[in-house]
Design a protein around this motif. Structure first.
Motif, mmCIF file in Angstrom:
data_model
loop_
_atom_site.group_PDB
_atom_site.id
_atom_site.type_symbol
_atom_site.label_atom_id
_atom_site.label_comp_id
_atom_site.label_asym_id
_atom_site.label_seq_id
_atom_site.Cartn_x
_atom_site.Cartn_y
_atom_site.Cartn_z
ATOM 1 N N GLN A 96 -15.898 -28.251 -31.457
ATOM 2 C CA GLN A 96 -14.872 -28.837 -30.869
ATOM 3 C C GLN A 96 -13.840 -29.623 -31.848
ATOM 4 O OE1 GLN A 96 -17.154 -31.333 -27.691
ATOM 5 N NE2 GLN A 96 -17.344 -29.330 -26.597
ATOM 6 N N SER A 97 -14.604 -29.889 -32.727
ATOM 7 C CA SER A 97 -13.729 -30.738 -33.746
ATOM 8 C C SER A 97 -13.013 -29.680 -34.199
ATOM 9 C CB SER A 97 -14.936 -31.623 -35.115
ATOM 10 O OG SER A 97 -13.544 -31.744 -36.249
ATOM 11 N N GLY A 152 -25.094 -21.307 -22.686
ATOM 12 C CA GLY A 152 -24.193 -21.848 -20.906
ATOM 13 C C GLY A 152 -23.047 -21.640 -21.612
ATOM 14 N N GLY A 153 -22.558 -21.568 -22.663
ATOM 15 C CA GLY A 153 -20.865 -21.117 -22.213
ATOM 16 C C GLY A 153 -19.872 -21.447 -23.518
ATOM 17 N N VAL A 154 -18.955 -21.685 -23.362
ATOM 18 C CA VAL A 154 -17.724 -21.415 -24.611
ATOM 19 C C VAL A 154 -16.871 -22.736 -24.763
ATOM 20 C CG1 VAL A 154 -17.784 -19.313 -24.199
ATOM 21 C CG2 VAL A 154 -15.853 -20.242 -23.084
ATOM 22 N N ASN A 155 -16.415 -23.564 -25.880
ATOM 23 C CA ASN A 155 -15.769 -24.506 -25.972
ATOM 24 C C ASN A 155 -14.553 -23.492 -25.166
ATOM 25 O OD1 ASN A 155 -17.178 -26.515 -26.436
ATOM 26 N ND2 ASN A 155 -17.455 -25.732 -28.701
ATOM 27 N N LEU A 156 -13.562 -24.907 -25.142
ATOM 28 C CA LEU A 156 -11.676 -24.816 -24.966
ATOM 29 C C LEU A 156 -11.249 -25.611 -24.989
ATOM 30 C CD1 LEU A 156 -9.589 -22.117 -23.233
ATOM 31 C CD2 LEU A 156 -10.861 -23.336 -21.161
ATOM 32 N N GLY A 194 -3.680 -29.938 -26.059
ATOM 33 C CA GLY A 194 -4.246 -29.787 -27.336
ATOM 34 C C GLY A 194 -6.272 -30.867 -26.898
ATOM 35 N N HIS A 195 -6.349 -30.863 -25.374
ATOM 36 C CA HIS A 195 -7.794 -31.677 -25.145
ATOM 37 C C HIS A 195 -8.784 -30.048 -24.923
ATOM 38 C CE1 HIS A 195 -6.370 -30.219 -21.154
ATOM 39 N NE2 HIS A 195 -8.539 -30.371 -20.505
ATOM 40 N N VAL A 196 -10.240 -30.604 -25.405
ATOM 41 C CA VAL A 196 -10.862 -29.422 -25.767
ATOM 42 C C VAL A 196 -12.225 -29.590 -24.827
ATOM 43 C CG1 VAL A 196 -12.394 -28.541 -27.866
ATOM 44 C CG2 VAL A 196 -10.420 -29.342 -28.075
ATOM 45 N N VAL A 197 -12.575 -29.112 -23.642
ATOM 46 C CA VAL A 197 -13.663 -29.227 -22.971
ATOM 47 C C VAL A 197 -14.837 -27.770 -23.688
ATOM 48 C CG1 VAL A 197 -11.826 -30.056 -21.862
ATOM 49 C CG2 VAL A 197 -12.790 -27.562 -21.658
ATOM 50 N N PHE A 198 -15.745 -28.509 -22.736
ATOM 51 C CA PHE A 198 -17.474 -27.038 -22.771
ATOM 52 C C PHE A 198 -17.396 -26.490 -21.390
ATOM 53 C CE2 PHE A 198 -21.480 -25.123 -22.143
ATOM 54 C CZ PHE A 198 -21.679 -24.809 -23.192
#
Length: 347
Positions: free
Chosen positions: A70-71, A307-311, A316-320
């Motif tokens: 995520q970083s 179970g998923g992906v980082n997006l 500019g904000h990042v979520v899983f």
């Protein structure tokens, strides 16, 4: 007489004490080791502790890798905004030199950018590609990827080209114009000799930067992920109104069937097999090339996180985001101008 009797009693007591000490010593020596039953109990307890602790340690390590991933995405997202601030457009996605190449000066890789640019201008890129690809910045790779660390020609981070496509053909039936509705490509023409026009401006993101996906993850060559492959299905499913059928047919394919090779194979190249993805299918699904149509793809986001992906969103904000996300929601956040009204997942 009494003195002799007393002495004999004392000697008898001393001998008895000595015998007791010897017996105690022997007893202690006997108790110093484990018998078989005790050893088995100890081993069983140790095995149980390892079984309880090891998954927690592995989970902790993967959590750390996911946060580091995520970083990386946050840094790339920041670079996108620095590029946009300098050029007043988002970086072009398609072309021999994709968006990651254009971001190099903004991720402290200006020297690499100059070397690649010089090679391009001198028409030496093919000759020097192996050396230049090996200069890939560390932040272009996800720490959770099982791709060997020395395979530096791949990248796990792909730019979103959207969901819908518009195809235009000339009188001879040749594909000339393609438009996407994501962040990194709004193609005005097919032109592989240089940057493709029609790049996206902030004003064109009518759904809002915080509601529009920009960058996600893909599985790449060399990894153990089954989603690293791009399968082949027929030309008959290449148009926008056929994407549901294309996603379903693509999702039914399995390793061993005909494929078009691995994804993420060239981090300099701007193409859906390399550094771009779309929102036709939800995360951690198969990817497919639709026959002979190069821009016609089911190009899925995929990762080796559980179970998923980082997006990264366009602001500019990042979520899983979990792989169970509703397909309509996934497609809605994949378009910049769809005017969809959706209930966003709980990030």
């Amino acid at each position: 007489m009494n003195d002799n009797l007393g002495e004999r009693i004392k000697r008898t007591v001393r001998r008895q004490s000595s015998c007791d000490e010897v017996r105690n010593l022997k007893s202690r020596r006997k108790r110093a080791g484990f018998n078989l039953v005790e050893l088995m109990v100890v081993l069983a307890v140790v095995g149980i502790l390892v079984a309880l602790i090891l998954p927690a340690v592995q989970s902790s390590r993967e959590t750390a890798r996911r946060l580091q991933c995520q970083s990386h995405l946050k840094q790339i997202g920041l670079a996108v905004h620095q590029y946009e601030a300098s050029h007043r457009v988002f970086p072009a996605g398609w072309g021999w030199n994709g968006y990651l190449y254009r971001l190099l000066p903004y991720v402290e890789a200006g020297t690499t950018y100059q070397l690649i640019t010089t090679a391009i201008e001198a028409d030496r890129l093919d000759d020097e590609a192996a050396v230049l690809l090996a200069r890939r910045p560390t932040i272009f790779a996800c720490p959770s990827s099982s791709t060997p660390r020395d395979m530096k020609h791949v990248s796990n981070y792909a730019g979103n080209v959207g969901y819908g496509k518009r195809h235009e053909f000339d009188e001879q039936g040749e594909l000339r114009n393609v438009s996407y509705n994501g962040i990194f490509s709004s193609l005005d023409r097919i032109d592989w000799d240089g940057p493709i026009g029609g790049v996206v401006t902030t004003a064109m993101v009518r759904d809002g930067l915080s509601n529009t996906a920009a960058i996600s993850e893909i599985a790449t060559e060399g990894s153990s992920s089954p989603y690293r492959l791009t399968y082949i299905i027929g030309d008959h499913l290449g148009m926008v109104n056929q994407m549901d059928r294309a996603a379903e047919e693509c999702g039914s394919l399995r390793p061993g069937m005909e494929d078009h090779g691995n994804r993420g194979d060239h981090w300099l190249l701007g193409a859906e097999l390399s550094t771009l993805y779309n929102h036709v299918a939800t995360p951690n699904q198969n990817s497919c090339k639709l026959g002979s149509c190069v821009p016609c793809m089911v190009s899925s986001a995929a990762s080796e996180h559980s179970g998923g992906v980082n997006l990264t969103f366009a602001d500019g904000h990042v979520v899983f985001l979990t792989e169970s996300v509703d397909r309509d929601v996934w497609r809605a956040i994949g378009t910049r101008n769809g005017n969809e009204v959706v209930t966003m997942p709980s990030f």
